[in-house]
Design a protein around this motif. Structure first.
Motif, short mmCIF file in Angstrom:
data_model
loop_
_atom_site.label_atom_id
_atom_site.label_comp_id
_atom_site.label_asym_id
_atom_site.label_seq_id
_atom_site.Cartn_x
_atom_site.Cartn_y
_atom_site.Cartn_z
N GLU A 210 13.98 -1.62 -1.70
CA GLU A 210 13.24 -2.07 -2.88
C GLU A 210 13.47 -1.07 -4.00
O GLU A 210 12.98 0.05 -3.95
N THR B 97 1.31 5.13 -1.51
CA THR B 97 2.32 4.14 -1.88
C THR B 97 2.87 3.40 -0.68
O THR B 97 3.11 2.18 -0.73
N LEU B 98 3.08 4.08 0.44
CA LEU B 98 3.70 3.45 1.61
C LEU B 98 2.74 2.54 2.35
O LEU B 98 3.17 1.75 3.20
N LYS C 236 2.06 -0.48 -1.28
CA LYS C 236 3.17 -1.32 -1.65
C LYS C 236 4.00 -1.76 -0.44
O LYS C 236 4.43 -2.91 -0.34
N CYS C 237 4.21 -0.84 0.47
CA CYS C 237 5.25 -1.04 1.48
C CYS C 237 4.76 -1.68 2.76
O CYS C 237 5.58 -1.95 3.66
N CYS C 238 3.45 -1.94 2.87
CA CYS C 238 2.98 -2.68 4.05
C CYS C 238 3.70 -4.02 4.15
O CYS C 238 3.94 -4.53 5.25
N HIS C 239 4.09 -4.61 2.99
CA HIS C 239 4.88 -5.84 2.99
C HIS C 239 6.15 -5.67 3.82
O HIS C 239 6.48 -6.52 4.65
N PHE C 240 6.86 -4.59 3.57
CA PHE C 240 8.17 -4.40 4.20
C PHE C 240 8.06 -4.01 5.66
O PHE C 240 8.90 -4.40 6.48
N LEU D 67 13.51 1.76 5.35
CA LEU D 67 13.10 1.38 4.00
C LEU D 67 13.65 2.39 3.00
O LEU D 67 13.52 3.60 3.19
N LEU E 273 13.00 3.04 -0.78
CA LEU E 273 12.11 2.69 -1.89
C LEU E 273 12.39 3.57 -3.10
O LEU E 273 12.44 4.80 -2.99
N GLN F 26 14.65 -6.66 -4.30
CA GLN F 26 14.67 -6.45 -2.85
C GLN F 26 16.00 -6.89 -2.27
O GLN F 26 16.53 -7.96 -2.64
N GLY G 37 2.45 2.34 7.48
CA GLY G 37 2.37 3.03 6.20
C GLY G 37 1.64 4.35 6.30
O GLY G 37 2.06 5.36 5.72
#
Length: 351
Positions: free
Chosen positions: A148, A170-171, A174-178, A233, A235, A246, A331
Motif C-alpha cells: 500500500e 498505524t498497523l 490502517k493495516c488490519c485490512h491487509f 506488507l 506500507l 494497493q 497489528g
C-alpha cells in the motif's frame, strides 16, 4: 455513529431507512442534517449513543466513531436490553483485551448480529483474486505480498487519528485490512510477526495541545502463518505518486495471482505456461454505481450485512468478531515488534 432501522412489518424486498444519528460533534450533526434535508429524509439527531439506544428508534446500528470509542459503545450496545444488529467500523477495538471482552459479552446475545467493517474483502479485484485462489489455480499458497503506497492520514475530528493511544497505532488502524486479507489468502491463522517502521516524513511539524503525533508513516511487516505460508506488507504513506494504491500478489506452488487497486486489474498465471500464459481481466461489480473512497467495497459490505440480518439467524456475518480480533492482534504484534526490535508471537499479544 450512524443508525439504520428495518421496520419489523416491511417485506424482505423493501428498503431500509436511515432514521437517526448519534454524534457529540456539532459540525457532524449539522452535516447529517444537511444531507438528510437534501434527500427529504426525516432524521432524529442525538448527542450521544446512549440516548439513541434508549430511544428505541433503531433496530440496526453502524458504529463509525473514532477507534478509541468502539469498546465503550459496543459494550453499551451489547448490554442494552433492546437487541441491535451492529456493523462496527475497523478496527474492532484498539487493543486485544478490549476485542476479547466484546467477544465474551456478545456470546450472551444470540439475538444480535455483529459484523466488523473489514470491507477491503469486497473490492472487486480483491474478491476476484480470492476466487482465483479458492479455485486452486495457484495451488497451495506460500507467499502473500501486499503493497500500500498512498497519501498521509486524512484530517479527522479533533485530530484523534494522530496518536497511537487513540488509533491503536498505524498497523492496527490502517493495516488490519491487509492482515485480514493475508489470513484469508493463506487460509491459516498467524503465528508470529516481525516489523520495522518509523515516522520519517508525515506529521513531524504538527503539534496538538503541545503533543507531537506518534503514528508511523511507513513500515515493512512479515507475518508467518501456522501452515508455513508467509505474508509481507509494504506500507508507505507518503507515496501519492503511484498509479495504484494497493498491489496484492499471491504466489502458490503452481501459480501466481495479482490484483491492482484502483486500476481494478487482476492477473494470474501458472508456472507451466509462464509469462505467455498470464490471463488479465478488468474486475467489476455491476451493483456498484458510485465507487467512493473504497471503490465500492463499503456499499457491497452493507449489502452483505443486510442480507445476513434478513436471514434471521440462518446466515453468519461475513466478517465476525473473531476475524476482527485476529486482524487487530497482528497489528498489535507488529507495533510491538517495532518497539522491541524482535519477532513477536500472536500468543504473546493474545495473553
Amino acid at each position: 455513529m450512524k443508525n439504520r432501522r428495518m421496520h419489523p412489518q416491511i417485506e424482505l424486498t423493501e428498503a431500509v431507512a436511515v432514521v437517526a444519528i448519534a454524534d457529540p460533534h456539532l459540525p457532524s450533526q449539522q452535516q447529517a442534517h444537511n444531507l438528510a434535508r437534501s434527500f427529504n429524509w426525516p432524521l432524529q439527531v442525538f448527542s450521544g449513543h446512549k440516548e439513541l439506544l434508549d430511544s428505541g428508534m433503531c433496530d440496526v446500528l453502524v458504529v463509525s466513531s473514532p477507534n478509541m470509542t468502539h469498546f465503550e459503545i459496543l459494550m453499551d450496545i451489547i448490554t442494552h436490553p433492546k437487541p441491535h444488529h451492529v456493523l462496527v467500523e475497523k478496527p474492532l477495538c484498539t487493543t486485544v483485551a478490549h476485542c476479547a471482552k466484546v467477544i465474551d459479552a456478545a456470546k450472551s446475545r444470540p439475538d444480535m448480529l455483529v459484523q466488523v467493517g473489514l470491507e477491503y474483502r469486497y473490492m472487486p479485484p480483491v474478491a476476484k483474486l480470492m476466487d482465483v485462489v479458492k479455485g486452486g489455480i495457484l495451488g497451495q499458497v506460500k507467499m502473500v505480498a501486499i503493497r500500500e503506497h498512498r497519501f498521509p492520514f486524512l484530517v479527522k475530528v479533533n485530530n484523534w487519528n494522530r496518536f497511537n493511544c487513540n488509533t491503536g497505532g498505524t498497523l492496527v488502524e490502517k493495516c488490519c485490512h491487509f492482515f485480514d486479507l493475508m489470513r484469508l489468502f493463506a487460509s491459516a491463522n498467524p503465528v508470529r510477526v516481525m516489523a520495522s517502521g518509523a515516522i520519517d516524513v508525515n506529521h513531524k511539524d504538527e503539534t496538538y495541545d503541545g503533543k507531537v503525533p506518534d503514528i508511523i508513516d511507513n513500515a515493512y511487516v512479515i507475518v508467518e502463518f501456522e501452515n508455513g505460508s508467509r505474508g509481507m506488507l509494504d506500507l508507505c504513506m507518503f507515496a501519492e505518486g503511484s498509479k495504484n494504491e494497493q498491489e496484492i500478489s499471491v504466489v502458490g506452488d503452481i501459480g501466481k495471482g495479482e490484483a491492482f487497486v484502483p486500476e481494478s486489474i487482476v492477473r494470474w498465471g501458472s508456472r507451466v505456461e509462464g509469462r505467455d500464459g498470464v490471463k488479465t481481466l478488468k474486475a467489476e461489480d455491476d451493483r456498484i454505481k458510485y465507487d467512493g473512497l473504497h471503490h465500492g467495497s463499503s456499499y457491497l459490505e452493507h449489502l452483505q450485512f443486510l442480507s445476513a440480518i434478513r436471514a434471521k439467524g440462518s446466515q453468519a456475518p461475513a466478517v465476525d468478531l473473531h476475524d476482527g480480533l485476529i486482524s487487530v492482534a497482528i497489528g498489535v504484534a507488529a507495533q510491538l515488534s517495532i518497539e522491541k526490535g524482535r519477532f513477536v508471537t500472536i500468543e504473546e499479544v493474545m495473553e
